[in-house]
Design an enzyme around this catalytic site. Structure first.
Site, PDB file in Angstrom:
ATOM      1  N   LYS A 193      19.455 -25.702 -36.116  1.00  0.00           N
ATOM      2  CA  LYS A 193      18.625 -24.527 -36.375  1.00  0.00           C
ATOM      3  C   LYS A 193      17.545 -24.841 -37.415  1.00  0.00           C
ATOM      4  CE  LYS A 193      19.469 -21.682 -39.420  1.00  0.00           C
ATOM      5  NZ  LYS A 193      18.149 -21.640 -40.062  1.00  0.00           N
TER       6      LYS A 193
ATOM      7  N   GLN B  28      26.853 -17.191 -40.073  1.00  0.00           N
ATOM      8  CA  GLN B  28      27.533 -18.013 -39.083  1.00  0.00           C
ATOM      9  C   GLN B  28      29.002 -17.596 -38.941  1.00  0.00           C
ATOM     10  OE1 GLN B  28      26.074 -20.578 -37.409  1.00  0.00           O
ATOM     11  NE2 GLN B  28      27.718 -21.945 -36.849  1.00  0.00           N
TER      12      GLN B  28
ATOM     13  N   ASP C 223      20.695 -12.016 -34.927  1.00  0.00           N
ATOM     14  CA  ASP C 223      21.803 -12.298 -34.003  1.00  0.00           C
ATOM     15  C   ASP C 223      22.073 -11.106 -33.069  1.00  0.00           C
ATOM     16  OD1 ASP C 223      23.065 -14.795 -34.003  1.00  0.00           O
ATOM     17  OD2 ASP C 223      24.168 -14.387 -35.853  1.00  0.00           O
TER      18      ASP C 223
HETATM   19  N1  LIG Z   1      26.369 -15.790 -36.267  1.00  0.00           N
HETATM   20  C1  LIG Z   1      26.485 -16.729 -35.328  1.00  0.00           C
HETATM   21  N2  LIG Z   1      25.552 -16.818 -34.349  1.00  0.00           N
HETATM   22  C2  LIG Z   1      25.644 -17.798 -33.395  1.00  0.00           C
HETATM   23  O1  LIG Z   1      24.786 -17.876 -32.485  1.00  0.00           O
HETATM   24  C3  LIG Z   1      26.733 -18.731 -33.465  1.00  0.00           C
HETATM   25  C4  LIG Z   1      27.660 -18.570 -34.509  1.00  0.00           C
HETATM   26  N3  LIG Z   1      27.520 -17.566 -35.403  1.00  0.00           N
HETATM   27  N4  LIG Z   1      28.703 -19.419 -34.629  1.00  0.00           N
HETATM   28  C5  LIG Z   1      28.844 -20.575 -33.782  1.00  0.00           C
HETATM   29  C6  LIG Z   1      28.264 -20.340 -32.413  1.00  0.00           C
HETATM   30  C7  LIG Z   1      28.026 -21.606 -31.651  1.00  0.00           C
HETATM   31  N5  LIG Z   1      26.595 -21.679 -31.444  1.00  0.00           N
HETATM   32  C8  LIG Z   1      25.962 -22.780 -30.849  1.00  0.00           C
HETATM   33  C9  LIG Z   1      24.592 -22.849 -30.675  1.00  0.00           C
HETATM   34  C10 LIG Z   1      23.988 -23.965 -30.129  1.00  0.00           C
HETATM   35  C11 LIG Z   1      24.748 -25.030 -29.699  1.00  0.00           C
HETATM   36  C12 LIG Z   1      24.098 -26.236 -29.100  1.00  0.00           C
HETATM   37  O2  LIG Z   1      22.895 -26.404 -29.175  1.00  0.00           O
HETATM   38  N6  LIG Z   1      24.877 -27.133 -28.449  1.00  0.00           N
HETATM   39  C13 LIG Z   1      24.419 -28.365 -27.873  1.00  0.00           C
HETATM   40  C14 LIG Z   1      25.339 -29.504 -28.277  1.00  0.00           C
HETATM   41  C15 LIG Z   1      25.431 -29.657 -29.766  1.00  0.00           C
HETATM   42  C16 LIG Z   1      26.488 -30.656 -30.216  1.00  0.00           C
HETATM   43  O3  LIG Z   1      26.275 -31.862 -29.990  1.00  0.00           O
HETATM   44  O4  LIG Z   1      27.509 -30.218 -30.804  1.00  0.00           O
HETATM   45  C17 LIG Z   1      24.380 -28.255 -26.355  1.00  0.00           C
HETATM   46  O5  LIG Z   1      25.131 -27.427 -25.806  1.00  0.00           O
HETATM   47  O6  LIG Z   1      23.645 -28.990 -25.737  1.00  0.00           O
HETATM   48  C18 LIG Z   1      26.104 -24.978 -29.845  1.00  0.00           C
HETATM   49  C19 LIG Z   1      26.704 -23.859 -30.417  1.00  0.00           C
HETATM   50  C20 LIG Z   1      26.008 -20.591 -31.998  1.00  0.00           C
HETATM   51  N7  LIG Z   1      26.913 -19.773 -32.563  1.00  0.00           N
END
Ligand SMILES: Nc1nc(=O)c2c([nH]1)NC[C@@H]1CN(c3ccc(C(=O)N[C@@H](CCC(=O)O)C(=O)O)cc3)C=[N+]21
Length: 294
Positions: A52, A96, A119
């Site tokens: 982010k 988060q 969010d």
């Molecule tokens: N208040 C809050 N808002 C959220 O939006 C929130 C949260 N808490 N807590 C955790 C989860 C999880 N989350 C992700 C976002 C992007 C990837 C992402 O970009 N993943 C990559 C892989 C990243 C890696 O290598 O670990 C992909 O899917 O290609 C993953 C997980 C947002 N979350």
């Protein structure tokens, strides 16, 4: 089979946002400022918050990382929230999730100023979403809607089956897909851990959205030919043969399900990167709404 490429689409969206930010700069206007509050040091949480911050730099946003100890009290976290609400320079922020067990998550989310709740988790914003009013849509469901729209996936009158009823993905997804207009106008079934004979639903689904967190859960025999599959699962599965010691694994058995799919999201590179792009999109909206108010 066509891949719904979240990596590429998120880059496109970030470029569009960056162009708008450049315009703001040229006009001498304030650029969007996003903050993320992270409590403790969960590995996956750190990864997400890290990308982010990198994305903010990439598109010209200001960003602030508020890193707090795992042991922080609920009262102290609430006063931090109050500070962020009152910080006039800040346009939006996220706290988060998940939070440590001694902190009441609902209480924290309720304390976030709805105008800064990028969010879209505050009940006021969740309500607006359900009522089809303009608001910050939760980033993951918003990202999925963008993928469907940009790849022109038909949704009207289709049977959409959502697996999982979490407040941040499954339930808002079921609401968005049932809303009027495109993408939406879908007939939605929201399934969850108490659903009986789930395959009866998935086998009849035109669109399946899995937000379960069970690696390789959805198999080929559970879907029909031509299905559209959106995989929200991102589980780190230990794998010593990989440099990081794990592989990111989705809820869908991609190798077999992709053979029957018309469209499918990969993991990684599908819904995950879209989530980040939509958080940025929401922050841009927050900035615009705040400047219009003054
Ligand atoms: N208040 C809050 N808002 C959220 O939006 C929130 C949260 N808490 N807590 C955790 C989860 C999880 N989350 C992700 C976002 C992007 C990837 C992402 O970009 N993943 C990559 C892989 C990243 C890696 O290598 O670990 C992909 O899917 O290609 C993953 C997980 C947002 N979350």
């Amino acid at each position: 089979m066509q891949l719904l490429d979240g990596k590429k689409t998120s880059e496109d969206i970030k470029q569009e946002i960056a162009a708008e930010v450049q315009q703001m700069k040229n006009n001498g206007e304030k650029v969007p400022h996003l903050a993320a509050v992270i409590v403790g040091t969960n590995g996956a949480s750190l990864t997400y918050v890290g990308s982010k911050v990198r994305s903010c730099e990439q598109i010209g946003f200001e960003s602030t990382l508020v890193s707090l100890p795992e042991t922080i009290s609920e009262a102290d976290l609430l006063s931090k929230i109050k500070e962020l609400n009152e910080n006039d320079d800040l346009d939006g922020y996220i706290v988060q999730l998940p939070l440590p067990k001694h902190i009441d998550e609902q209480k924290i989310l309720m304390a976030i100023d709805p105008d800064k709740d990028v969010d879209g988790f505050h009940p006021a914003n969740f309500g607006k979403m359900a009522l089809e009013m303009e608001t910050f849509l939760p980033a993951t469901p918003f990202g999925i809607m963008q993928l469907l729209e940009r790849y022109k996936v038909e949704t009207a009158g289709k049977h959409t089956v959502v697996i999982g009823r979490s407040n941040i993905v499954g339930r808002p997804m079921s609401i968005l897909m049932s809303r009027k207009g495109y993408p939406g106008d879908s007939t939605v079934t929201l399934t969850h851990s108490r659903t009986k004979n789930i395959e009866e639903f998935t086998r009849n689904a035109d669109i399946i959205i899995t937000a379960l967190g069970v690696p390789n859960y959805l198999k080929a025999h559970m879907v029909k030919d031509g299905v559209v599959v959106i995989d929200v699962g991102i589980t780190r599965v230990e794998d010593a043969s990989h440099p990081k010691g794990y592989v990111i694994t989705g809820d869908v058995d991609f190798d077999e399900v992709s053979k029957k799919s018309s469209f499918i999201t990969p993991v990684p590179g599908g819904v995950g990167p879209m989530t980040i792009a939509m958080l940025l999109q929401n922050t841009l909206l927050a900035r615009k709404l705040r400047s219009a108010k003054k």
